[in-house]
Design a protein around this motif. Structure first.
Motif, short mmCIF file in Angstrom:
data_model
loop_
_atom_site.label_atom_id
_atom_site.label_comp_id
_atom_site.label_asym_id
_atom_site.label_seq_id
_atom_site.Cartn_x
_atom_site.Cartn_y
_atom_site.Cartn_z
N GLY A 1 23.23 15.95 6.38
CA GLY A 1 24.67 15.86 6.71
C GLY A 1 24.86 14.64 6.98
O GLY A 1 24.46 13.50 6.52
N GLY A 2 26.36 14.36 6.99
CA GLY A 2 27.12 13.15 7.24
C GLY A 2 26.12 12.34 8.48
O GLY A 2 26.84 11.23 8.82
N ASN B 1 37.75 6.63 11.87
CA ASN B 1 38.09 8.37 11.17
C ASN B 1 38.99 8.62 11.06
O ASN B 1 39.77 8.82 12.05
CB ASN B 1 36.42 8.89 12.47
N ASP C 1 34.24 7.38 8.45
CA ASP C 1 33.86 8.33 8.30
C ASP C 1 34.81 9.38 7.96
O ASP C 1 35.58 9.50 8.52
CB ASP C 1 33.53 8.88 9.53
N MET D 1 31.46 7.19 3.88
CA MET D 1 30.88 8.34 4.41
C MET D 1 31.62 9.28 3.88
O MET D 1 32.75 9.48 4.40
CB MET D 1 29.68 8.17 5.41
C1 LIG Z 1 33.85 12.97 12.44
C2 LIG Z 1 32.92 13.94 11.91
N1 LIG Z 1 32.19 13.16 11.38
C3 LIG Z 1 30.87 13.64 10.60
C4 LIG Z 1 30.16 15.11 11.28
C5 LIG Z 1 29.04 15.00 10.78
O1 LIG Z 1 28.81 16.55 10.27
P1 LIG Z 1 27.58 16.85 8.55
O2 LIG Z 1 26.21 16.24 9.64
O3 LIG Z 1 27.38 18.07 9.30
O4 LIG Z 1 28.16 16.57 8.17
C6 LIG Z 1 31.11 15.35 12.36
C7 LIG Z 1 30.39 17.16 12.17
O5 LIG Z 1 30.95 17.82 13.40
C8 LIG Z 1 32.29 15.35 12.08
O6 LIG Z 1 33.49 16.27 12.60
#
Ligand SMILES: Cc1ncc(COP(=O)(O)O)c(C=O)c1O
Length: 400
Positions: free
Chosen positions: A99-100, A171, A204, A234
């Motif tokens: 996941g991110g 973001n 992000d 990312m």
């Molecule tokens: C702004 C943002 N960054 C990162 C994420 C992480 O997502 P994931 O871990 O599912 O890749 C989310 C998930 O809600 C998000 O809204």
């Protein structure tokens, strides 16, 4: 001697996960609940991606892999960065995580020292500040408002930078506001960042593809190539590819930083799920047109929700450019009493009473460091959205 670590004591559980859990609990008790709290698409993962996962299983691709991603996935990510963002990376500059969230976690934990400051435009995603705090850093929130479209101004960024600033965490499109920055908006910020050589940039881009009304996406290192050497770009598969449960996120950046992130990951989770990695190869290399199709639905839902919520008494709902959230202000409801007699002092009181009295789950603005407001995710069926908005209107109309 305390049992829990001091670093754990610094952080809070994720508010969005807590609200979603509470909604699930109430549903299990038989209550009629509509949850607008989760940040995930209601669409299923496309079939070609599922098929790739099945193939990986059948072919026995079920073993440990390289810690930060199989070469085939790194190549698919390199191709994606070139295709979508005109960015050039090599395999040693790519990190794949569970996941991110893990990728962000790795980057911040691998680089923060006590007292390091991280500039975060607010309202912001719930986890940024807590990850920074866990790493011993200090989140520095810079407020953005509805009046400026929830976009950070270059002046506010300049004013927030100090000798202790380690990262600028960016973001766009944003969770929770849905606000997106044009290339010109990004350029205004990169002009500031260029003059501050010690500041690193973590962008992000997870909502990159969820942009509407003809807006085009622009990422920091693409807009200002002179920041390439200190930018971590990312991204992830969760949102646009409808793959939240597969846990696939990635980043491109300077080799030294990517190596540090790999070291941390090698002592925590090791590689992300092998099957998800093969599915991600197909997601990035395969057909992309379903994203546009899904976006048509998101736009219809956004317009519906904005129109209905903006009409609710005491609410004001701007129309965002991207992601799948709206972020209405509930300022006009503060100080009022609900039909059942609960006084609304904060946005948390507002969403709690809304859940209890009307069975609609949303997330309070305080969780995103932006009050008084609340976040509604419109990644749910149109029918549920209509019903939820009608209930919110009724709830607001009953406030005295
Ligand atoms: C702004 C943002 N960054 C990162 C994420 C992480 O997502 P994931 O871990 O599912 O890749 C989310 C998930 O809600 C998000 O809204």
């Amino acid at each position: 001697m305390p049992f829990l670590s001091a670093s754990l004591e610094r952080i809070q559980p994720s508010a969005t996960i807590a609200v979603s859990m509470k909604a699930r609990e109430l549903k299990a008790q038989g209550r009629d609940i509509i949850s607008l709290s989760a940040g995930e698409p209601d669409f299923d993962t496309p079939q070609n991606i599922k098929d790739a996962a099945k193939r990986a299983l059948d072919e026995g691709k079920t073993k440990y892999t390289d810690v930060d991603g199989i070469p085939e996935l790194k190549d698919a990510i390199i191709a994606k960065f070139k295709r979508d963002n005109n960015l050039d990376y090599e395999r040693a500059q790519i990190s794949v995580g569970t996941g991110g969230k893990q990728v962000l976690f790795n980057a911040l934990l691998a680089t923060l020292n006590p007292g390091d400051e991280v500039i975060i435009p607010a309202p912001c995603w719930v986890s940024y500040a807590d990850i920074v705090l866990l790493g011993g850093g200090k989140p520095v929130f810079v407020e953005t408002t509805m009046d400026n479209g929830f976009r950070l101004s270059p002046e506010a960024l300049e004013a927030a930078i100090t000798p202790k600033t380690k990262w600028f965490l960016f973001n766009s499109p944003s969770n929770p506001t849905g606000a997106a920055y044009s290339a010109q908006d990004v350029k205004a910020l990169t002009d500031v960042l260029l003059a501050h050589e010690n500041v690193w940039i973590l962008t992000d881009d997870i909502y990159e593809h969820l942009l509407y009304d003809g807006s085009t996406f622009a990422t920091i290192a693409q807009v200002e190539p002179r920041l390439y050497e200190r930018t971590l770009t990312m991204n992830g598969l969760s949102k646009a590819y409808c793959m939240t449960g597969w846990r696939m996120g990635y980043a491109g950046g300077p080799q030294k930083l990517i190596g540090a992130m790999r070291k941390l990951q090698s002592q925590s989770t090791s590689n992300p799920c092998s099957i998800s990695q093969w599915a991600a190869v197909e997601a990035l290399n395969g057909p992309q047109d379903f994203i546009k199709e899904n976006n048509k639905t998101y736009v219809e839902r956004r317009d519906l929700v904005v129109a209905l919520l903006d009409k609710a008494e005491g609410l004001s709902c701007p129309k965002p450019e991207g992601a799948f959230y709206v972020y209405p202000s509930c300022k006009g409801t503060i100080g009022k009493n609900t039909a059942k007699g609960t006084l609304i002092k904060t946005d948390e009181d507002f969403v709690t009473a809304l859940l209890e009295e009307e069975g609609v789950a949303a997330v309070h603005g305080a969780a995103f460091h932006g009050s008084p407001a609340f976040r509604v995710s419109y990644a749910t069926s149109t029918q549920a959205l209509k019903e939820a908005c009608a209930r919110i209107q009724k709830f607001c109309a009953g406030l005295k």
